[in-house]
Design a protein around this motif. Sequence first.
Motif, mmCIF file in Angstrom:
data_model
loop_
_atom_site.group_PDB
_atom_site.id
_atom_site.type_symbol
_atom_site.label_atom_id
_atom_site.label_comp_id
_atom_site.label_asym_id
_atom_site.label_seq_id
_atom_site.Cartn_x
_atom_site.Cartn_y
_atom_site.Cartn_z
ATOM 1 N N TYR A 11 72.716 91.161 108.096
ATOM 2 C CA TYR A 11 71.513 90.290 107.055
ATOM 3 C C TYR A 11 72.840 90.414 105.443
ATOM 4 O O TYR A 11 73.394 90.593 105.414
ATOM 5 C CB TYR A 11 70.590 91.619 105.930
ATOM 6 C CG TYR A 11 69.884 92.082 107.014
ATOM 7 C CD1 TYR A 11 68.647 91.611 107.317
ATOM 8 C CD2 TYR A 11 70.013 92.664 107.969
ATOM 9 C CE1 TYR A 11 67.414 92.756 108.040
ATOM 10 C CE2 TYR A 11 69.230 93.496 108.766
ATOM 11 C CZ TYR A 11 68.425 93.580 109.368
ATOM 12 O OH TYR A 11 66.768 93.978 109.149
ATOM 13 N N VAL A 12 72.527 89.076 104.829
ATOM 14 C CA VAL A 12 72.867 88.266 103.498
ATOM 15 C C VAL A 12 71.669 88.582 102.859
ATOM 16 O O VAL A 12 70.737 87.942 103.172
ATOM 17 C CB VAL A 12 73.750 87.309 103.450
ATOM 18 C CG1 VAL A 12 73.885 86.612 102.361
ATOM 19 C CG2 VAL A 12 74.581 87.452 105.187
ATOM 20 N N THR A 13 72.046 88.648 101.394
ATOM 21 C CA THR A 13 71.159 88.376 100.620
ATOM 22 C C THR A 13 70.472 87.313 99.918
ATOM 23 O O THR A 13 71.092 86.102 99.948
ATOM 24 C CB THR A 13 71.564 88.894 99.312
ATOM 25 O OG1 THR A 13 72.093 88.777 98.705
ATOM 26 C CG2 THR A 13 71.468 90.842 99.285
ATOM 27 N N ARG A 14 69.264 86.818 99.991
ATOM 28 C CA ARG A 14 68.560 85.661 99.994
ATOM 29 C C ARG A 14 69.986 84.839 98.558
ATOM 30 O O ARG A 14 69.949 86.270 96.894
ATOM 31 C CB ARG A 14 67.186 85.437 99.296
ATOM 32 C CG ARG A 14 66.832 86.276 100.760
ATOM 33 C CD ARG A 14 65.338 86.461 101.220
ATOM 34 N NE ARG A 14 64.714 86.452 101.653
ATOM 35 C CZ ARG A 14 64.762 86.672 102.600
ATOM 36 N NH1 ARG A 14 64.709 85.035 103.598
ATOM 37 N NH2 ARG A 14 64.089 87.102 104.294
ATOM 38 N N ASN A 44 64.695 91.399 100.358
ATOM 39 C CA ASN A 44 66.024 90.629 99.252
ATOM 40 C C ASN A 44 66.780 90.217 100.200
ATOM 41 O O ASN A 44 68.131 89.054 100.477
ATOM 42 C CB ASN A 44 66.835 91.463 98.122
ATOM 43 C CG ASN A 44 66.027 91.927 97.008
ATOM 44 O OD1 ASN A 44 66.210 93.377 97.073
ATOM 45 N ND2 ASN A 44 65.362 91.188 96.054
ATOM 46 N N LEU A 45 66.868 90.337 102.018
ATOM 47 C CA LEU A 45 67.915 90.117 102.912
ATOM 48 C C LEU A 45 67.082 89.227 104.023
ATOM 49 O O LEU A 45 65.796 89.170 104.065
ATOM 50 C CB LEU A 45 68.088 91.724 103.315
ATOM 51 C CG LEU A 45 68.535 92.829 102.696
ATOM 52 C CD1 LEU A 45 68.765 93.733 103.861
ATOM 53 C CD2 LEU A 45 69.785 91.918 102.164
ATOM 54 N N GLU A 46 67.779 88.399 104.172
ATOM 55 C CA GLU A 46 68.085 87.391 105.961
ATOM 56 C C GLU A 46 68.618 88.154 106.705
ATOM 57 O O GLU A 46 70.299 88.044 106.891
ATOM 58 C CB GLU A 46 67.814 85.953 104.458
ATOM 59 C CG GLU A 46 67.670 85.390 106.422
ATOM 60 C CD GLU A 46 68.258 83.655 105.977
ATOM 61 O OE1 GLU A 46 67.939 82.668 106.865
ATOM 62 O OE2 GLU A 46 68.967 83.328 104.723
ATOM 63 N N LEU A 47 68.151 88.340 107.904
ATOM 64 C CA LEU A 47 68.435 88.121 108.562
ATOM 65 C C LEU A 47 69.416 87.771 109.102
ATOM 66 O O LEU A 47 69.215 86.320 109.905
ATOM 67 C CB LEU A 47 67.822 89.161 110.265
ATOM 68 C CG LEU A 47 68.446 89.743 111.449
ATOM 69 C CD1 LEU A 47 69.653 90.517 111.215
ATOM 70 C CD2 LEU A 47 67.102 89.616 112.691
ATOM 71 N N VAL A 48 71.153 87.689 109.866
ATOM 72 C CA VAL A 48 71.309 86.072 109.426
ATOM 73 C C VAL A 48 72.465 86.410 111.499
ATOM 74 O O VAL A 48 73.382 85.121 111.676
ATOM 75 C CB VAL A 48 72.823 85.588 108.980
ATOM 76 C CG1 VAL A 48 72.085 85.349 107.599
ATOM 77 C CG2 VAL A 48 73.896 86.884 108.709
ATOM 78 N N LYS A 49 72.745 87.109 111.682
ATOM 79 C CA LYS A 49 73.041 87.741 112.852
ATOM 80 C C LYS A 49 72.985 89.239 113.376
ATOM 81 O O LYS A 49 71.786 90.011 113.005
ATOM 82 C CB LYS A 49 74.408 87.587 112.773
ATOM 83 C CG LYS A 49 75.238 88.044 114.347
ATOM 84 C CD LYS A 49 75.011 86.641 114.591
ATOM 85 C CE LYS A 49 76.488 86.132 116.058
ATOM 86 N NZ LYS A 49 76.665 85.224 116.289
ATOM 87 N N GLU A 50 71.362 88.937 115.017
ATOM 88 C CA GLU A 50 72.297 90.073 115.882
ATOM 89 C C GLU A 50 72.171 90.009 117.222
ATOM 90 O O GLU A 50 72.642 88.745 118.020
ATOM 91 C CB GLU A 50 70.282 90.269 116.160
ATOM 92 C CG GLU A 50 69.393 91.171 116.826
ATOM 93 C CD GLU A 50 68.535 91.352 117.262
ATOM 94 O OE1 GLU A 50 67.697 92.594 117.593
ATOM 95 O OE2 GLU A 50 67.619 89.820 117.000
ATOM 96 N N SER A 61 76.739 82.970 109.643
ATOM 97 C CA SER A 61 76.589 81.650 108.873
ATOM 98 C C SER A 61 75.755 82.301 107.548
ATOM 99 O O SER A 61 74.428 82.211 108.296
ATOM 100 C CB SER A 61 75.708 80.810 109.724
ATOM 101 O OG SER A 61 76.043 79.779 109.218
ATOM 102 N N ALA A 62 75.954 81.655 107.013
ATOM 103 C CA ALA A 62 74.719 81.817 105.538
ATOM 104 C C ALA A 62 74.642 80.497 104.537
ATOM 105 O O ALA A 62 75.582 81.027 103.232
ATOM 106 C CB ALA A 62 75.173 82.984 104.703
ATOM 107 N N PRO A 63 74.467 79.694 104.880
ATOM 108 C CA PRO A 63 74.408 78.872 103.977
ATOM 109 C C PRO A 63 73.330 78.603 102.980
ATOM 110 O O PRO A 63 72.967 79.448 102.752
ATOM 111 C CB PRO A 63 74.184 77.297 104.769
ATOM 112 C CG PRO A 63 73.651 78.235 106.012
ATOM 113 C CD PRO A 63 73.774 79.485 106.017
#
Length: 243
Positions: free
Chosen positions: A161-164, A178-184, A212-214
């Motif tokens: 995850y990466v924070t929003r 606060n988190l967005e899942l970017v890879k599983e 990737s966390a644009p």
Amino acid sequence: MSSLAQHLNPARHRAAMVLRILALAMAGAVALTVALVVTQDTASAHGSTINPASRNYGCWKRWGNDFQNPNMATQDPMCWQAWQADPNAMWNWNGLYREGVAGNHQGHVPSGQLCSAGQTGGVRYAALDNPGNWRATNVGANFGVKIHDQALHGADYFLIYVTRQGFNPLTQRLGWNNLELVKETGRYAPGAGTRETGDPVLNGVSNTINVSAPGRSGRHIVYTIWKASHSDQNYYWCADVNF
């Protein structure tokens, strides 16, 4: 009287010998206990994110050989407060996990305690939850998360995850919202990965997972969950980054 003294002296000598033997036996038992504890701690070594470094691995890497240096207070203040709170959080940088989660990570790790895995091990890792100026790794929108599997457990999966955008790790504790899942990922077989040879402490294998966390800028947290394949053992790591 002299005859009595001759009889007593050997008795005292034998008693002293017995006491010395008992003392040596007790010392040996203590040494064996310490050796067993050290062996068990070594055997329970597991892993961490090493680039970007998890909070406690980074603190150990930078200060493990100099942890009493007062300069840490100004040069690396968040590590300083963590060392003061509980040095074992850094000595056990590879053991931040919870068992028996059964896939329900949010049910077992409350918001505000994500970096300590829900204060696993009591308050040992609690200082890792504190917001502040943790040392951050510079990354771009596309970057790799390097994970070290020290015990060759393998993985059922990794969740990254990466924070929003808008979350501020300098002032806020990390929560699930606060988190967005970017890879599983899928499964990694035990022992899969590249053997580490440059650092004797990293004596297992490493895998780099590209993510990737644009749309992000400034300070953020990369939050990684590792579900080990050998049991229901789940690792949780906060790593600070700067986009």
